[in-house]
Write a protein that holds these residues in place. Structure first.
Motif, PDB file in Angstrom:
ATOM      1  N   ARG A  11       0.830  -1.209   0.000  1.00  0.00           N
ATOM      2  CA  ARG A  11       0.000   0.000   0.000  1.00  0.00           C
ATOM      3  C   ARG A  11       0.862   1.257   0.000  1.00  0.00           C
ATOM      4  NH1 ARG A  11      -0.074  -2.210   5.089  1.00  0.00           N
ATOM      5  NH2 ARG A  11       0.522  -0.853   6.842  1.00  0.00           N
ATOM      6  N   PRO A  12       0.349   2.344  -0.593  1.00  0.00           N
ATOM      7  CA  PRO A  12       1.080   3.613  -0.561  1.00  0.00           C
ATOM      8  C   PRO A  12       0.955   4.261   0.817  1.00  0.00           C
ATOM      9  CG  PRO A  12      -1.019   3.904  -1.690  1.00  0.00           C
ATOM     10  CD  PRO A  12      -0.894   2.438  -1.384  1.00  0.00           C
ATOM     11  N   PRO A  13       1.689   5.347   1.056  1.00  0.00           N
ATOM     12  CA  PRO A  13       1.701   5.936   2.398  1.00  0.00           C
ATOM     13  C   PRO A  13       0.392   6.566   2.856  1.00  0.00           C
ATOM     14  CG  PRO A  13       3.611   6.642   1.114  1.00  0.00           C
ATOM     15  CD  PRO A  13       2.684   5.970   0.164  1.00  0.00           C
ATOM     16  N   SER A  14      -0.498   6.934   1.919  1.00  0.00           N
ATOM     17  CA  SER A  14      -1.694   7.684   2.330  1.00  0.00           C
ATOM     18  C   SER A  14      -2.841   7.490   1.348  1.00  0.00           C
ATOM     19  CB  SER A  14      -1.366   9.176   2.423  1.00  0.00           C
ATOM     20  OG  SER A  14      -1.241   9.727   1.111  1.00  0.00           O
ATOM     21  N   VAL A  15      -4.042   7.893   1.782  1.00  0.00           N
ATOM     22  CA  VAL A  15      -5.199   7.888   0.892  1.00  0.00           C
ATOM     23  C   VAL A  15      -5.034   8.946  -0.195  1.00  0.00           C
ATOM     24  CG1 VAL A  15      -7.699   8.355   0.765  1.00  0.00           C
ATOM     25  CG2 VAL A  15      -6.795   6.905   2.572  1.00  0.00           C
ATOM     26  N   ALA A  16      -4.277   9.996   0.098  1.00  0.00           N
ATOM     27  CA  ALA A  16      -3.991  11.000  -0.938  1.00  0.00           C
ATOM     28  C   ALA A  16      -3.271  10.334  -2.121  1.00  0.00           C
ATOM     29  CB  ALA A  16      -3.138  12.131  -0.357  1.00  0.00           C
ATOM     30  N   HIS A  17      -2.336   9.440  -1.817  1.00  0.00           N
ATOM     31  CA  HIS A  17      -1.669   8.669  -2.884  1.00  0.00           C
ATOM     32  C   HIS A  17      -2.689   7.802  -3.626  1.00  0.00           C
ATOM     33  CE1 HIS A  17       1.966   9.588  -0.509  1.00  0.00           C
ATOM     34  NE2 HIS A  17       2.667   9.331  -1.604  1.00  0.00           N
ATOM     35  N   GLY A  97      -1.484  17.826   2.701  1.00  0.00           N
ATOM     36  CA  GLY A  97      -0.571  17.328   3.732  1.00  0.00           C
ATOM     37  C   GLY A  97      -1.024  17.638   5.140  1.00  0.00           C
ATOM     38  N   ALA A  98      -2.198  18.267   5.268  1.00  0.00           N
ATOM     39  CA  ALA A  98      -2.709  18.652   6.585  1.00  0.00           C
ATOM     40  C   ALA A  98      -3.508  17.494   7.193  1.00  0.00           C
ATOM     41  CB  ALA A  98      -3.565  19.908   6.469  1.00  0.00           C
ATOM     42  N   ALA A  99      -4.137  17.726   8.348  1.00  0.00           N
ATOM     43  CA  ALA A  99      -4.917  16.696   9.033  1.00  0.00           C
ATOM     44  C   ALA A  99      -6.315  17.223   9.306  1.00  0.00           C
ATOM     45  CB  ALA A  99      -4.235  16.295  10.340  1.00  0.00           C
ATOM     46  N   THR A 100      -7.305  16.367   9.125  1.00  0.00           N
ATOM     47  CA  THR A 100      -8.702  16.765   9.320  1.00  0.00           C
ATOM     48  C   THR A 100      -9.132  16.555  10.762  1.00  0.00           C
ATOM     49  OG1 THR A 100      -9.259  16.144   7.045  1.00  0.00           O
ATOM     50  CG2 THR A 100     -11.080  16.324   8.591  1.00  0.00           C
ATOM     51  N   THR A 101      -9.722  17.587  11.349  1.00  0.00           N
ATOM     52  CA  THR A 101     -10.406  17.460  12.635  1.00  0.00           C
ATOM     53  C   THR A 101     -11.899  17.377  12.327  1.00  0.00           C
ATOM     54  OG1 THR A 101      -8.766  18.853  13.760  1.00  0.00           O
ATOM     55  CG2 THR A 101     -10.870  18.540  14.872  1.00  0.00           C
ATOM     56  N   ALA A 200      -3.220  12.157  10.015  1.00  0.00           N
ATOM     57  CA  ALA A 200      -4.184  12.405   8.943  1.00  0.00           C
ATOM     58  C   ALA A 200      -5.514  12.894   9.472  1.00  0.00           C
ATOM     59  CB  ALA A 200      -4.415  11.128   8.129  1.00  0.00           C
ATOM     60  N   THR A 201      -5.915  12.387  10.655  1.00  0.00           N
ATOM     61  CA  THR A 201      -7.249  12.690  11.168  1.00  0.00           C
ATOM     62  C   THR A 201      -7.248  12.747  12.682  1.00  0.00           C
ATOM     63  OG1 THR A 201      -8.045  11.262   9.373  1.00  0.00           O
ATOM     64  CG2 THR A 201      -9.691  12.076  10.902  1.00  0.00           C
ATOM     65  N   ARG A 216      -5.933  10.140  17.518  1.00  0.00           N
ATOM     66  CA  ARG A 216      -4.972  10.450  16.460  1.00  0.00           C
ATOM     67  C   ARG A 216      -4.822   9.252  15.516  1.00  0.00           C
ATOM     68  NH1 ARG A 216      -1.470  14.801  17.344  1.00  0.00           N
ATOM     69  NH2 ARG A 216       0.117  13.758  16.079  1.00  0.00           N
ATOM     70  N   LEU A 217      -5.223   9.444  14.249  1.00  0.00           N
ATOM     71  CA  LEU A 217      -5.136   8.388  13.252  1.00  0.00           C
ATOM     72  C   LEU A 217      -4.197   8.833  12.135  1.00  0.00           C
ATOM     73  CD1 LEU A 217      -8.915   7.451  13.154  1.00  0.00           C
ATOM     74  CD2 LEU A 217      -7.086   6.178  14.276  1.00  0.00           C
ATOM     75  N   ALA A 218      -3.231   7.983  11.830  1.00  0.00           N
ATOM     76  CA  ALA A 218      -2.191   8.313  10.852  1.00  0.00           C
ATOM     77  C   ALA A 218      -2.666   8.040   9.426  1.00  0.00           C
ATOM     78  CB  ALA A 218      -0.926   7.510  11.131  1.00  0.00           C
ATOM     79  N   HIS A 219      -1.955   8.595   8.460  1.00  0.00           N
ATOM     80  CA  HIS A 219      -2.256   8.339   7.046  1.00  0.00           C
ATOM     81  C   HIS A 219      -2.251   6.841   6.746  1.00  0.00           C
ATOM     82  CE1 HIS A 219      -2.533  12.268   5.161  1.00  0.00           C
ATOM     83  NE2 HIS A 219      -1.556  12.693   5.935  1.00  0.00           N
ATOM     84  N   ASP A 220      -1.338   6.118   7.370  1.00  0.00           N
ATOM     85  CA  ASP A 220      -1.217   4.685   7.081  1.00  0.00           C
ATOM     86  C   ASP A 220      -2.460   3.913   7.507  1.00  0.00           C
ATOM     87  OD1 ASP A 220       0.339   2.396   6.145  1.00  0.00           O
ATOM     88  OD2 ASP A 220       0.410   1.800   8.247  1.00  0.00           O
ATOM     89  N   SER A 221      -3.146   4.382   8.563  1.00  0.00           N
ATOM     90  CA  SER A 221      -4.362   3.691   9.020  1.00  0.00           C
ATOM     91  C   SER A 221      -5.406   3.662   7.914  1.00  0.00           C
ATOM     92  CB  SER A 221      -4.938   4.381  10.264  1.00  0.00           C
ATOM     93  OG  SER A 221      -4.079   4.226  11.367  1.00  0.00           O
ATOM     94  N   TRP A 222      -5.618   4.805   7.261  1.00  0.00           N
ATOM     95  CA  TRP A 222      -6.638   4.888   6.214  1.00  0.00           C
ATOM     96  C   TRP A 222      -6.189   4.166   4.940  1.00  0.00           C
ATOM     97  CZ3 TRP A 222     -10.637   5.760   8.734  1.00  0.00           C
ATOM     98  CH2 TRP A 222     -10.734   6.754   9.712  1.00  0.00           C
TER      99      TRP A 222
END
Length: 627
Positions: A11-17, A97-101, A200-201, A216-222
Motif C-alpha cells: 500500500r502507498p503511504p496515504s489515501v492522498a496517494h 498534507g494537513a490533518a482533518t479534525t 491524517a485525522t 490520532r489516526l495516521a495516514h497509514d491507518s486509512w
C-alpha cells in the motif's frame, strides 16, 4: 506471502496517494453522485462527478489551503453534515498534507470551541451560518483559528474586523486554482512528501462524561483499511454505494478510504429523512448503516402491515417467522457444507412469503441491494435474521474510533448473523483472560491527542489495544461481542448481566420500541426504561381508540402500558430469572441527540439517560430493600 498480504503490504503511504492513483486509472468513471434540491419542492435532481472532475475540485481546495498558509500536519476542521463537499474538503486537506479534525454539526458551541482549541485547528470548513456562528461566538478563545471557509454562502457576513477571516468554499477553490497556476506541481510534490506515520485525522470521541478525547489516526491507518477492505472482495468497481452516515464518525470516514481504493461510485446525502425516498432512485448495491436504521425499517414494515388489517398483519407475522427460520437454516447449512440450502417444505413457504412480503421490502431498498453493513452498535439477531431471510443481507462488522472503524466484518456469503465476522486482513485479535477483546494492527490509533496517561491505559507498548468490549471467538475465527466491559452489570445477588443482549432481544420482540435501557447494577432485580417509536405507536393508537391524542398522552395511557407489558412478558419467557425485567416505565418522549442521551451515531449514553430519568428509576425500586 499471499496475494492478499502482498496487496496490503504494498500500500502507498496515504489515501492522498490512493486518490491520485485512482484519478489516473479511471479519470472518466463516475466517482460521486449528489442531490440538488428542486426549486418548487419537487424531487431532488441527482448530478454526478467523474474522478477527474472531483480531482479538479480537490486539488483546488488543497492548493487553496496551502495559499492560506496551512502546512503539513496542521489541522483543518470540518463541521458539516454528510454531503459531497465534506468528502472533497477532506480529500483536499489530505492532499495539502494537513490533518482533518472532524466536528459533528450537532455539536454545541461550547464543545465545538473545545475541539477547535484542543486540536489547534487553523481553518474551519463550516457548512452554513449556524456552524459559522459557533466559531464566531468563541473567536476570542480560538487564536489559532485563522480562517472559516463556508460551504453554503450566507447573504451577509457580519464584520469580524478581518475581512479575510471568512471566505466561501468557492473563493477558496478560486485561490487554489491561482496557486496551482503559479505552482503546477504543488499537489504532486506535497503528496509525494507524505509519510505513513504523519497525522491524517483527529476524531473526537463523544464521551459520556467529561470532555471528548481526540483520537490520532495516521495516514497509514486509512491507506491500510482502504486496501484491506478492497482485499476482502466484498465490493467491486461496479457497486453503487449509498452513503448517508455522519462523516465526522469513523464509520463514515472509512467508507471514503475503501471507495477510493476500489473505485466504485458513491451517492452522498446525509439527510436521514430522505433515505427511504432516495433508495429507489439511486438503486444502490451496497449501504452501511447503524442498527437503528434497520430497526426503524422493520418497525415501519410491521406498522404498515398492521394498518392494512388483521389478515395482512397475520401474513406479515407468518412471513417474518419464515424469514428467520429460513435464514437460520441456510446460514447453518452454508457453515457446514458451503451451500446455502434449505429443506423443500421451508423453501416452498419461503417462495410464497417472498411474493407476498419480501419482494416489496427489497424494492423499497432499490431492488439491487447485494448487502448492507451494520456497525457502531449491536444489531438484534432476530432483526438480522428477518432481513437475511427477506434477501437483504446484513453483514455485521466491528471496530472503534481507536481502530479506524473497520476491524472485523462478516465475509460475504459466509456471513453469520449475531457475529461481527472475521478480522480484516492484517488485523490481529486475541481475547484476554477476563474476556476483553484486544486488537493490534495498522488501523490502531497513535494515541489520544495530548493525553499520554489516557493512551497508556488502553494501548500497550507492543501495540495491543484494549477495546473495553467483551467477546468470544469461534474455532473458525468469527467474533461475537457480548457486551461493553464497563456496561456489564452485576446484581446485588452477584449475577452478571449483559444489558445490550437483553435490550437487543426486546427490540426483536416488540415492534414499537425505539430505545430501551436495562438497569440492574447493584440492585436485586432488573428494570427497564422503554421509549417507543412515534410513527409506529401513533399508528397503533389510531386503530385502538386513542386517535387525536398527543404522543405523550398515548404513551402514558393504560392501553399502551398493557401493550408493552405483553411484550415484556414475552421477553422474560426467554430469559434467566435474574435477567428478567420485573418492572418498566414507558418514557414520555424518545431519547435523542439534542438532550445528550444519544451520541451522533445513535449509541445510548447510559449515565445521561439514568440521570435524566432518575425519578422513574427510583420509583421502580422504591421499597424493594435492594442491597
Amino acid at each position: 506471502m499471499s496475494d492478499t498480504q502482498s496487496f496490503i503490504e504494498s500500500r502507498p503511504p496515504s489515501v492522498a496517494h490512493l486518490f491520485l492513483d485512482r484519478v489516473e486509472a479511471t479519470p472518466d468513471v463516475e466517482a460521486y453522485r449528489y442531490p440538488v434540491p428542486a426549486a418548487a419542492g419537487g424531487p431532488d435532481e441527482w448530478l454526478s462527478l467523474t474522478w477527474s472532475q472531483a480531482a479538479e475540485r480537490v486539488f483546488n481546495i488543497a492548493a487553496g489551503l496551502m495559499a492560506l498558509g496551512v502546512r503539513p500536519e496542521e489541522r483543518v476542521a470540518i463541521a458539516s453534515s454528510t454531503r459531497l463537499e465534506w468528502i472533497l474538503s477532506d480529500m483536499g486537506v489530505m492532499c495539502a498534507g494537513a490533518a482533518t479534525t472532524t466536528v459533528y454539526p450537532s455539536t454545541n458551541a461550547d464543545e465545538t470551541a473545545y475541539i477547535l482549541s484542543d486540536s489547534n485547528s487553523r481553518v474551519l470548513v463550516a457548512e452554513d451560518a449556524a456552524q459559522l456562528a459557533k466559531a464566531r461566538e468563541r473567536r476570542a478563545e480560538l487564536p489559532d483559528l485563522r480562517h472559516v471557509v463556508l460551504i453554503d454562502p450566507v447573504t451577509e457576513v457580519p464584520g469580524d474586523g478581518d475581512d479575510d477571516w471568512v471566505l466561501t468554499l468557492a473563493e477558496l477553490e478560486k485561490r487554489g486554482a491561482a496557486h496551482r497556476e503559479q505552482n503546477p506541481e504543488c499537489i504532486k510534490e506535497t503528496v509525494a512528501g507524505l509519510r505513513p506515520e504523519q497525522l491524517a485525522t483527529l476524531i473526537y470521541t463523544s464521551g459520556t462524561t467529561g470532555r471528548p478525547k481526540g483520537v490520532r489516526l495516521a495516514h497509514d491507518s486509512w491507506s491500510y483499511l482502504g486496501r484491506a477492505i478492497h482485499a476482502t472482495g466484498l465490493l467491486n468497481p461496479d457497486d453503487m454505494q449509498y452513503l448517508w452516515l455522519p462523516l465526522a464518525h469513523v464509520f463514515g470516514k472509512v467508507l471514503i478510504a475503501s471507495q477510493v481504493s476500489i473505485g466504485h461510485p458513491t451517492a452522498v446525502d446525509g439527510r436521514v429523512d430522505k433515505i427511504i425516498e432516495h433508495l429507489p432512485i439511486v438503486r444502490p448495491t451496497y449501504m452501511a448503516a447503524v442498527p437503528r436504521i434497520f430497526e426503524k425499517v422493520y418497525n415501519g414494515v410491521a406498522a404498515k402491515a398492521r394498518a392494512g388489517g388483521g389478515a395482512k398483519y397475520k401474513i406479515f407475522k407468518w412471513a417474518a417467522e419464515v424469514a428467520r427460520e429460513y435464514a437460520k437454516v441456510t446460514q447453518e447449512n452454508f457453515r457446514r457444507t458451503g451451500k446455502a440450502s434449505a429443506p423443500f417444505g421451508l423453501t416452498a413457504k419461503h417462495a410464497v412469503a417472498d411474493k407476498l412480503v419480501y419482494a416489496k421490502i427489497r424494492e423499497a431498498f432499490g431492488g439491487r441491494m447485494r448487502a448492507c453493513v451494520s456497525g457502531s452498535a449491536a444489531l438484534a439477531p432476530e432483526i438480522g435474521y428477518f432481513f437475511s431471510g427477506a434477501g437483504i443481507h446484513i453483514l455485521e462488522g466491528y471496530g472503534l474510533t481507536e481502530s479506524s472503524a473497520a476491524s472485523f466484518v462478516n465475509p460475504g456469503e459466509a456471513y453469520r448473523t449475531g457475529t461481527v465476522g472475521k478480522p480484516v486482513p492484517g488485523t490481529e485479535v486475541r481475547i484476554a483472560e477476563d474476556g476483553e477483546i484486544l486488537l493490534r494492527g495498522p488501523g490502531i490509533m497513535q494515541g489520544y491527542h495530548g493525553l499520554p496517561e489516557k493512551t497508556a491505559e488502553v494501548l500497550e507498548e507492543d501495540g495491543w489495544f484494549h477495546t473495553g468490549d467483551i467477546g468470544e471467538l469461534s474455532e473458525d475465527g468469527y467474533l461475537k461481542i457480548t457486551d461493553r466491559k464497563k456496561d456489564l452489570i452485576k446484581t446485588s445477588g452477584g449475577k452478571y448481566i449483559a444489558p445490550t443482549e437483553v435490550e437487543g432481544q426486546f427490540k426483536a420482540v416488540c415492534p414499537f420500541v425505539s430505545n430501551v435501557l436495562v438497569i440492574g447494577a447493584a440492585r436485586n432485580f432488573c428494570t427497564a426504561l422503554i421509549a417507543l417509536d412515534e410513527p409506529s405507536i401513533m399508528g397503533w393508537a389510531k386503530e385502538n381508540g386513542l386517535g387525536g391524542k398527543s404522543y405523550a398522552e398515548v404513551v402514558a395511557s393504560p392501553q399502551v402500558e398493557k401493550l408493552v407489558k405483553g411484550y415484556v412478558d414475552r421477553l422474560n419467557e426467554g430469559l434467566q430469572r435474574w435477567q428478567q425485567i420485573k418492572k418498566f416505565r414507558v418514557l414520555p418522549r424518545d431519547l435523542d441527540i439534542e438532550h445528550g442521551e444519544l451520541t451522533p451515531s445513535l449509541k445510548l449514553k447510559r449515565p445521561v439517560v439514568e440521570r435524566e430519568f432518575k425519578g422513574l428509576i427510583d420509583e421502580m425500586y422504591a421499597g424493594s430493600n435492594e442491597a
